[in-house]
Design an enzyme around this catalytic site. Structure first.
Site, PDB file in Angstrom:
ATOM      1  N   HIS A  49       0.845  -1.193   0.000  1.00  0.00           N
ATOM      2  CA  HIS A  49       0.000   0.000   0.000  1.00  0.00           C
ATOM      3  C   HIS A  49       0.883   1.247   0.000  1.00  0.00           C
ATOM      4  CE1 HIS A  49       0.603  -0.916   4.350  1.00  0.00           C
ATOM      5  NE2 HIS A  49       0.966   0.351   4.326  1.00  0.00           N
ATOM      6  N   ALA A  50       0.245   2.389  -0.223  1.00  0.00           N
ATOM      7  CA  ALA A  50       0.879   3.702  -0.058  1.00  0.00           C
ATOM      8  C   ALA A  50      -0.024   4.505   0.868  1.00  0.00           C
ATOM      9  CB  ALA A  50       1.010   4.402  -1.412  1.00  0.00           C
TER      10      ALA A  50
END
Ligand code: T46
Length: 133
Positions: A49-50
């Site tokens: 994820h970011a």
């Protein structure tokens, strides 16, 4: 991509070592949350994820692990294996953590409280998001 590395001052003496981390001093943000990852099973890859806003400092305070960083244009893999060295991860950076040693403890100091709305968990959506910044 230039990974922002962090090396803490070690306050060593004949008794051993000590590292101190203060917000807005060694850490360039207010520390709103601390968490740590341990007992990660062999072969496990985490992250994927970011974050839109969150900034973090990651230090593997025991054992070792690797971090893949991806800004949407370039990727870089970093080894964390010292309790006084870490990396800053700015917002808008895809991350994966892998190759945890059985004794690894990954400490994270975070600029925000936990907020699922800050996560981008789909890689294509991440690329779309960073390309629109
Ligand atoms: C990141 C990397 C390095 C909470 O309840 N509070 C928290 O502060 C966090 C971080 C997680 N959780 C819950 C949410 C999930 O049910 O703990 C569970 C595992 O979290 P997640 O799957 O997001 O863990 P990782 O290892 O994939 O990612 C974590 C952080 O979430 C993330 O911000 O940058 O470590």
């Amino acid at each position: 991509m230039k990974v922002e590395r962090f090396v803490a001052q070690q306050h060593g003496d004949s008794r051993g070592q000590l590292v101190a981390l203060e917000e807005n001093k060694e850490i360039p943000f207010d520390i709103k949350r601390v968490y740590y990852i341990y007992d990660t099973l062999s072969g496990v890859r985490r992250g994927f994820h970011a974050h839109k806003k969150l900034k973090q400092l990651l230090i593997c305070v025991h054992g070792s692990c690797k971090i893949l960083l991806d800004d949407g244009k370039e990727k870089e893999n970093v080894v964390l294996d010292k309790p006084f060295e870490g990396i800053f991860i700015e917002s808008n950076m895809w991350r994966e953590m892998y190759d945890f040693s059985p004794d690894a403890v990954l400490l994270v100091l975070a600029s925000e409280v936990y907020d699922e709305a800050d996560y981008i968990r789909n890689y294509d959506k991440f690329l779309e998001y960073v390309n629109n910044q």
